[in-house]
Design an enzyme around this catalytic site. Structure first.
Site, PDB file in Angstrom:
ATOM      1  N   GLY A  87      54.209  13.693  19.351  1.00  0.00           N
ATOM      2  CA  GLY A  87      55.241  12.968  20.075  1.00  0.00           C
ATOM      3  C   GLY A  87      54.656  11.718  20.700  1.00  0.00           C
ATOM      4  O   GLY A  87      53.601  11.237  20.286  1.00  0.00           O
ATOM      5  N   ARG A  88      55.316  11.212  21.719  1.00  0.00           N
ATOM      6  CA  ARG A  88      54.820  10.005  22.386  1.00  0.00           C
ATOM      7  C   ARG A  88      53.775  10.309  23.447  1.00  0.00           C
ATOM      8  O   ARG A  88      53.030   9.418  23.862  1.00  0.00           O
ATOM      9  CB  ARG A  88      55.981   9.212  22.988  1.00  0.00           C
ATOM     10  CG  ARG A  88      56.739   8.452  21.916  1.00  0.00           C
ATOM     11  CD  ARG A  88      57.709   7.457  22.490  1.00  0.00           C
ATOM     12  NE  ARG A  88      58.820   8.135  23.140  1.00  0.00           N
ATOM     13  CZ  ARG A  88      59.312   7.798  24.318  1.00  0.00           C
ATOM     14  NH1 ARG A  88      58.821   6.811  25.000  1.00  0.00           N
ATOM     15  NH2 ARG A  88      60.322   8.463  24.820  1.00  0.00           N
ATOM     16  N   GLU A  91      49.931   9.099  23.228  1.00  0.00           N
ATOM     17  CA  GLU A  91      49.542   7.691  23.382  1.00  0.00           C
ATOM     18  C   GLU A  91      49.108   7.365  24.797  1.00  0.00           C
ATOM     19  O   GLU A  91      48.285   6.484  25.009  1.00  0.00           O
ATOM     20  CB  GLU A  91      50.649   6.750  22.909  1.00  0.00           C
ATOM     21  CG  GLU A  91      51.795   6.574  23.868  1.00  0.00           C
ATOM     22  CD  GLU A  91      52.879   5.651  23.349  1.00  0.00           C
ATOM     23  OE1 GLU A  91      53.488   4.961  24.173  1.00  0.00           O
ATOM     24  OE2 GLU A  91      53.127   5.622  22.141  1.00  0.00           O
ATOM     25  N   CYS A 117      50.645  15.771  14.326  1.00  0.00           N
ATOM     26  CA  CYS A 117      51.434  14.552  14.410  1.00  0.00           C
ATOM     27  C   CYS A 117      50.638  13.441  15.097  1.00  0.00           C
ATOM     28  O   CYS A 117      49.666  12.948  14.568  1.00  0.00           O
ATOM     29  CB  CYS A 117      52.766  14.845  15.088  1.00  0.00           C
ATOM     30  SG  CYS A 117      53.993  13.547  14.902  1.00  0.00           S
ATOM     31  N   HIS A 118      51.046  13.040  16.306  1.00  0.00           N
ATOM     32  CA  HIS A 118      50.330  12.016  17.064  1.00  0.00           C
ATOM     33  C   HIS A 118      49.215  12.616  17.934  1.00  0.00           C
ATOM     34  O   HIS A 118      48.464  11.878  18.568  1.00  0.00           O
ATOM     35  CB  HIS A 118      51.298  11.220  17.950  1.00  0.00           C
ATOM     36  CG  HIS A 118      52.159  10.277  17.179  1.00  0.00           C
ATOM     37  ND1 HIS A 118      53.162  10.703  16.333  1.00  0.00           N
ATOM     38  CD2 HIS A 118      52.182   8.923  17.125  1.00  0.00           C
ATOM     39  CE1 HIS A 118      53.763   9.656  15.798  1.00  0.00           C
ATOM     40  NE2 HIS A 118      53.177   8.562  16.254  1.00  0.00           N
ATOM     41  N   TYR A 137      50.348  12.283  11.620  1.00  0.00           N
ATOM     42  CA  TYR A 137      51.495  11.505  11.184  1.00  0.00           C
ATOM     43  C   TYR A 137      50.941  10.217  10.566  1.00  0.00           C
ATOM     44  O   TYR A 137      49.997   9.626  11.109  1.00  0.00           O
ATOM     45  CB  TYR A 137      52.422  11.214  12.372  1.00  0.00           C
ATOM     46  CG  TYR A 137      53.721  10.600  11.933  1.00  0.00           C
ATOM     47  CD1 TYR A 137      54.661  11.361  11.239  1.00  0.00           C
ATOM     48  CD2 TYR A 137      53.990   9.260  12.166  1.00  0.00           C
ATOM     49  CE1 TYR A 137      55.848  10.800  10.803  1.00  0.00           C
ATOM     50  CE2 TYR A 137      55.175   8.695  11.737  1.00  0.00           C
ATOM     51  CZ  TYR A 137      56.098   9.468  11.044  1.00  0.00           C
ATOM     52  OH  TYR A 137      57.268   8.908  10.605  1.00  0.00           O
TER      53      TYR A 137
END
Length: 187
Positions: A87-88, A91, A117-118, A137
């Site tokens: 997800g975000r 980051e 993913c992330h 991802y």
């Protein structure tokens, strides 16, 4: 069974936090969920990412995901494995030196790490990829190679997992069965 740690943050991908959490509990493992700046009893907002034919995933509001332990009191030595959803959240979580120190502990002690993913953005920032191979991802691939790792491209169905030593990585939530199966083999 194993005692596991899951690091999440606001706008973690809903399925990538909730589903693995439930799978691991169902298999008899204990899972503590933590987030920098949050205490047990609080929660994070999640986001649902879907593949609907656009150039990238779409994002919709998800559920609240409960935090079960205080981040400031986490002792990674008390855990047998680490889960890093995507997800975000990764980051900005990768900017937290305490998150990176936790990841380095699991890597240094060769305890199983599952990232999806992330989530591998955190692995790259922690400097644990070295010459290892890692799935993620596809938009995260440049960070994997910049971090010294080798990017493993996912199958078109995004349902594969890759194992490199104590590291189990996957491209996105369609890989949950393969990702969790391989992670539990390492536990």
């Amino acid at each position: 069974m194993s005692r596991l740690l899951m690091i999440v943050g606001d706008f973690v991908e809903d399925y990538e936090a909730m589903v693995p959490y439930q799978i691991l509990l169902c298999a008899g493992h204990s899972v503590d969920t933590v987030c920098p700046g949050k205490k047990a009893g609080e929660s994070v907002a999640t986001a649902i990412h879907d593949f609907e034919g656009h150039q990238t995933y779409s994002e919709k509001p998800g559920h609240r995901f409960a935090i079960t332990a205080d981040f400031v009191s986490v002792d990674p030595a008390r855990y047998d494995g680490l889960v890093i959803p995507g997800g975000r959240a990764p980051e900005y979580l990768r900017l937290d030196e305490n998150v990176l120190a936790i990841v380095r502990h699991f890597d240094d002690t060769k305890k199983p790490i599952a990232a999806i993913c992330h989530g591998p953005q955190i692995l790259a920032a922690a400097g644990v990829l070295g010459s290892r191979a890692c799935s993620c991802y596809p938009a995260v691939a440049p960070e994997i190679t910049a971090g010294g790792g080798t990017y493993i491209a996912p199958a078109a169905t995004m349902d594969s997992a890759h194992v490199d030593g104590n590291l189990v990585t996957a491209p996105a939530w369609p890989a949950h069965p393969a990702w969790m199966r391989e992670f539990m083999k390492l536990l």
